[in-house]
Write a protein that holds these residues in place. Structure first.
Motif, PDB file in Angstrom:
ATOM      1  N   PHE A 106      18.779   0.115   6.788  1.00 29.15           N
ATOM      2  CA  PHE A 106      17.878   0.498   5.487  1.00 29.15           C
ATOM      3  C   PHE A 106      17.783   2.520   6.148  1.00 29.15           C
ATOM      4  O   PHE A 106      17.675   2.424   7.251  1.00 29.15           O
ATOM      5  CB  PHE A 106      16.700   0.315   4.925  1.00 29.15           C
ATOM      6  N   PRO A 107      17.971   3.112   4.872  1.00 28.80           N
ATOM      7  CA  PRO A 107      18.532   4.569   5.153  1.00 28.80           C
ATOM      8  C   PRO A 107      16.649   4.714   5.094  1.00 28.80           C
ATOM      9  O   PRO A 107      16.221   4.742   4.475  1.00 28.80           O
ATOM     10  CB  PRO A 107      19.428   5.038   4.625  1.00 28.80           C
ATOM     11  N   VAL A 108      16.766   6.155   5.945  1.00 28.26           N
ATOM     12  CA  VAL A 108      15.396   6.886   5.601  1.00 28.26           C
ATOM     13  C   VAL A 108      15.585   8.218   5.111  1.00 28.26           C
ATOM     14  O   VAL A 108      16.669   9.036   5.837  1.00 28.26           O
ATOM     15  CB  VAL A 108      14.237   6.518   6.836  1.00 28.26           C
ATOM     16  N   ARG A 109      14.712   8.841   5.322  1.00 32.39           N
ATOM     17  CA  ARG A 109      14.940  10.653   4.970  1.00 32.39           C
ATOM     18  C   ARG A 109      13.235  11.322   4.952  1.00 32.39           C
ATOM     19  O   ARG A 109      12.631  10.213   4.695  1.00 32.39           O
ATOM     20  CB  ARG A 109      15.394  11.068   3.433  1.00 32.39           C
ATOM     21  N   GLY A 110      13.502  12.242   6.135  1.00 27.91           N
ATOM     22  CA  GLY A 110      12.272  13.306   5.902  1.00 27.91           C
ATOM     23  C   GLY A 110      12.424  14.637   5.037  1.00 27.91           C
ATOM     24  O   GLY A 110      13.015  14.897   4.322  1.00 27.91           O
TER      25      GLY A 110
ATOM     26  N   PHE B 285      18.930   6.405   9.717  1.00 25.80           N
ATOM     27  CA  PHE B 285      19.159   4.769   9.762  1.00 25.80           C
ATOM     28  C   PHE B 285      18.180   3.868  10.400  1.00 25.80           C
ATOM     29  O   PHE B 285      18.802   4.417  11.944  1.00 25.80           O
ATOM     30  CB  PHE B 285      20.167   4.895   9.153  1.00 25.80           C
ATOM     31  N   VAL B 286      17.689   3.091  10.034  1.00 27.46           N
ATOM     32  CA  VAL B 286      17.029   2.905  10.623  1.00 27.46           C
ATOM     33  C   VAL B 286      18.304   0.905  11.078  1.00 27.46           C
ATOM     34  O   VAL B 286      18.603   0.725   9.563  1.00 27.46           O
ATOM     35  CB  VAL B 286      15.789   1.826  10.363  1.00 27.46           C
ATOM     36  N   ALA B 287      17.766   0.507  11.729  1.00 28.67           N
ATOM     37  CA  ALA B 287      18.763  -1.243  12.030  1.00 28.67           C
ATOM     38  C   ALA B 287      17.966  -2.265  13.304  1.00 28.67           C
ATOM     39  O   ALA B 287      17.036  -1.099  14.362  1.00 28.67           O
ATOM     40  CB  ALA B 287      20.428  -1.322  12.450  1.00 28.67           C
ATOM     41  N   ALA B 288      17.090  -2.984  12.152  1.00 29.50           N
ATOM     42  CA  ALA B 288      16.489  -4.289  12.997  1.00 29.50           C
ATOM     43  C   ALA B 288      16.411  -5.507  13.158  1.00 29.50           C
ATOM     44  O   ALA B 288      17.582  -6.137  12.039  1.00 29.50           O
ATOM     45  CB  ALA B 288      14.665  -3.978  12.601  1.00 29.50           C
ATOM     46  N   GLU B 289      16.326  -5.843  14.064  1.00 28.64           N
ATOM     47  CA  GLU B 289      16.889  -7.473  14.380  1.00 28.64           C
ATOM     48  C   GLU B 289      15.288  -8.154  14.607  1.00 28.64           C
ATOM     49  O   GLU B 289      14.353  -7.861  16.047  1.00 28.64           O
ATOM     50  CB  GLU B 289      17.136  -7.656  15.599  1.00 28.64           C
TER      51      GLU B 289
ATOM     52  N   ASP C 265      10.632  -8.707   2.668  1.00 24.79           N
ATOM     53  CA  ASP C 265       9.958  -7.658   1.777  1.00 24.79           C
ATOM     54  C   ASP C 265       8.793  -7.102   3.035  1.00 24.79           C
ATOM     55  O   ASP C 265       8.891  -5.695   3.506  1.00 24.79           O
ATOM     56  CB  ASP C 265       9.378  -7.711   0.508  1.00 24.79           C
ATOM     57  N   SER C 266       8.215  -7.602   4.014  1.00 23.43           N
ATOM     58  CA  SER C 266       7.415  -7.725   4.236  1.00 23.43           C
ATOM     59  C   SER C 266       7.770  -6.907   6.410  1.00 23.43           C
ATOM     60  O   SER C 266       7.094  -5.931   6.501  1.00 23.43           O
ATOM     61  CB  SER C 266       6.818  -8.934   5.081  1.00 23.43           C
ATOM     62  N   ALA C 267       9.336  -7.702   6.264  1.00 23.34           N
ATOM     63  CA  ALA C 267       9.769  -6.539   7.834  1.00 23.34           C
ATOM     64  C   ALA C 267      10.219  -5.075   7.469  1.00 23.34           C
ATOM     65  O   ALA C 267      10.011  -4.226   7.469  1.00 23.34           O
ATOM     66  CB  ALA C 267      10.503  -7.913   7.566  1.00 23.34           C
ATOM     67  N   HIS C 268      10.782  -5.116   5.829  1.00 23.49           N
ATOM     68  CA  HIS C 268      10.929  -3.960   5.957  1.00 23.49           C
ATOM     69  C   HIS C 268       9.648  -2.976   5.399  1.00 23.49           C
ATOM     70  O   HIS C 268      10.085  -1.769   5.953  1.00 23.49           O
ATOM     71  CB  HIS C 268      11.684  -3.670   4.310  1.00 23.49           C
ATOM     72  N   ALA C 269       8.346  -3.390   5.158  1.00 25.59           N
ATOM     73  CA  ALA C 269       7.432  -2.944   5.024  1.00 25.59           C
ATOM     74  C   ALA C 269       6.923  -1.940   6.229  1.00 25.59           C
ATOM     75  O   ALA C 269       6.239  -1.061   6.695  1.00 25.59           O
ATOM     76  CB  ALA C 269       6.104  -2.928   3.743  1.00 25.59           C
ATOM     77  N   MET C 270       6.759  -3.686   7.035  1.00 23.63           N
ATOM     78  CA  MET C 270       6.734  -2.788   8.750  1.00 23.63           C
ATOM     79  C   MET C 270       7.012  -2.076   9.293  1.00 23.63           C
ATOM     80  O   MET C 270       6.525  -1.276  10.165  1.00 23.63           O
ATOM     81  CB  MET C 270       6.550  -4.678   9.405  1.00 23.63           C
ATOM     82  N   LEU C 271       8.559  -2.198   9.812  1.00 23.67           N
ATOM     83  CA  LEU C 271       9.892  -1.515  10.035  1.00 23.67           C
ATOM     84  C   LEU C 271       9.214  -0.021   9.713  1.00 23.67           C
ATOM     85  O   LEU C 271       9.480   1.220  10.250  1.00 23.67           O
ATOM     86  CB  LEU C 271      11.052  -1.354   9.499  1.00 23.67           C
ATOM     87  N   LEU C 272       8.805   0.590   8.067  1.00 23.67           N
ATOM     88  CA  LEU C 272       8.384   1.779   7.591  1.00 23.67           C
ATOM     89  C   LEU C 272       7.580   2.780   7.862  1.00 23.67           C
ATOM     90  O   LEU C 272       7.332   3.623   7.863  1.00 23.67           O
ATOM     91  CB  LEU C 272       8.698   1.466   5.768  1.00 23.67           C
ATOM     92  N   ARG C 273       6.423   1.047   8.037  1.00 20.89           N
ATOM     93  CA  ARG C 273       5.404   1.880   8.589  1.00 20.89           C
ATOM     94  C   ARG C 273       4.971   2.558  10.455  1.00 20.89           C
ATOM     95  O   ARG C 273       5.380   3.537  10.509  1.00 20.89           O
ATOM     96  CB  ARG C 273       4.038   0.884   8.084  1.00 20.89           C
ATOM     97  N   ARG C 274       6.078   1.723  10.676  1.00 20.23           N
ATOM     98  CA  ARG C 274       6.482   1.884  12.249  1.00 20.23           C
ATOM     99  C   ARG C 274       6.972   3.014  12.529  1.00 20.23           C
ATOM    100  O   ARG C 274       7.011   3.541  13.167  1.00 20.23           O
ATOM    101  CB  ARG C 274       7.343   0.255  13.369  1.00 20.23           C
ATOM    102  N   VAL C 275       8.253   3.281  11.482  1.00 22.54           N
ATOM    103  CA  VAL C 275       9.142   4.783  11.847  1.00 22.54           C
ATOM    104  C   VAL C 275       7.819   5.813  11.521  1.00 22.54           C
ATOM    105  O   VAL C 275       8.182   7.557  12.233  1.00 22.54           O
ATOM    106  CB  VAL C 275      10.601   4.800  11.216  1.00 22.54           C
TER     107      VAL C 275
END
Length: 395
Positions: free
Chosen positions: A255-259, A265-269, A167-177
């Motif tokens: 996870f997918p994102v939209r604007g 589509f965001v992919a991270a390691e 959950d924290s990694a997902h939120a951090m990635l969304l803020r970074r994007v």
């Protein structure tokens, strides 16, 4: 006429052929009867043995007997048995991981509790010079509360230091994007997650491993056993040694994102090293074009080696997410939920019908209040008959 007589079958030949066919079929069935009886007896014996010891023990015995029949000398090799026992133990621990964590926390609470009571008793005996002093009930409750809080906070701190919080990694990635100016310009602001909190994550590591290490510190191969016998494959070299290493937990997240303009589509390691913040080794965003057929990849983090394996990682993570977000999957889940609700309503209706009193013409009885009145009337009638026999008024 003579040629016709020569070509025609002799009289009674069809009857003889039928008898021969029947005889062959009977002989074949007679030969197969013992085999069928043996198979039926084996199935009955297997079913009875599974009922007594369980199917897993029966399958283990079957593998053991088959291995002994094919290659008896293979049973003398201890390494397959040790590997099988190790894999079974690891599978059992993985299946009951949460229950074992709860048990370990309970044991830790007991240890800290009694340790705290022992320390308090020792300190109080030194201060009061009374070795027979025992802690009061309030002291025991306070020590129990302290032990519970200490174990809970320690477990949470250990997990935060060694585990990846999805959950924290997902939120951090969304803020970074969302903070990237180029992605905001292309996707459109605001950038949010598509389909709510939909994501796919693959977590590996987070365990201790015993590795083979060269003298220069480079890992050569992994092993679960510290002892390698010389007559088995994979024996250790002279310049190698074994050491226990903590394998950092690593998560692959997508996870997918939209604007307001298009989607992506965001992919991270992300890797979590002990005592450090989560580090994103790779962050890739596939920005879809307006026609929906083309995509352009933007890298927010990652070196050359991580970018080389980005294609395989993104392709592997897209498959389960695409299946879960597809319309067919949604329809299947909706159908399953509808059928489950129908079964629940049907079971509730059957239970209510079984609990409701039935009329007399359908084999039912009386209402609870009527049954109580009838029981009281039966008892009163029995008492009157007994009193009449006792006094001689009723023969």
């Amino acid at each position: 006429a003579g040629a016709g007589a020569l070509n025609s079958p002799p009289a009674g030949s069809g009857r003889l052929a039928d008898l021969a066919t029947a005889a062959r079929e009977g002989l074949a069935s007679a030969r197969a009867a013992p085999i069928a009886a043996r198979d039926a007896a084996a199935r009955r014996a297997r079913a009875e043995l599974e009922k007594r010891v369980g199917p897993r023990v029966v399958s283990t015995l079957e593998r053991f007997v088959a291995s002994a029949a094919t290659n008896p000398f293979a049973l003398l090799n201890p390494m397959p048995h040790v590997a099988r026992a190790s894999n079974g133990t690891r599978a059992m621990l993985f299946r009951h991981k949460e229950a074992l964590e709860i048990v370990a926390q309970g044991v830790a609470v007991l240890v800290v509790w009694h340790g705290g009571l022992t320390v308090v008793a020792s300190v109080s005996s030194l201060m009061t010079s009374d070795a027979s002093a025992t802690p009061s009930a309030s002291s025991e409750l306070a020590a129990l509360g302290f032990a519970s809080v200490f174990v809970i906070l320690g477990t949470s701190a250990f997990k935060r230091r060694t585990r990846v919080d999805i959950d924290s990694a997902h939120a951090m990635l969304l803020r970074r994007v969302s903070a990237h100016a180029g992605l905001r310009e292309v996707l459109g602001s605001p950038i949010v997650g598509a389909r709510g909190n939909a994501r796919v994550a693959l977590v590996t590591g987070g365990e201790w491993r015993k590795d083979l290490i060269d003298d220069d510190g480079e890992k050569t191969s992994d092993t679960w056993f510290g002892t390698r016998l010389p007559f088995f494959r994979g024996q250790r070299k002279r310049n190698q040694k074994t050491t226990w290493r903590w394998r950092d937990e690593r998560a692959h997240l997508a996870f997918p994102v939209r604007g307001s303009r298009c989607s992506g589509f965001v992919a991270a390691e992300v890797v979590k090293r002990a005592g450090r913040k989560p580090m994103f080794e790779l962050v890739a965003v596939d920005v879809e074009s307006l026609n929906g057929r083309d995509a352009h990849r933007v890298y927010l983090a990652g070196g050359l080696r991580e970018r080389e394996r980005a294609d395989a990682m993104v392709a592997a993570l897209r498959v389960p997410l695409g299946v879960a977000l597809g319309e067919a999957y949604d329809a299947l889940r909706a159908g399953d939920a509808r059928r489950a609700e129908e079964r629940r309503i049907e079971a509730a209706a059957k239970a209510a019908e079984a609990a409701a009193p039935k009329p007399l013409d359908r084999g039912g009885g009386m209402w609870p209040s009527e049954r109580a009145v009838d029981t009281a009337a039966s008892l009163a009638h029995g008492a009157k008959r007994w009193w009449g026999r006792a006094t001689g008024r009723l023969e």
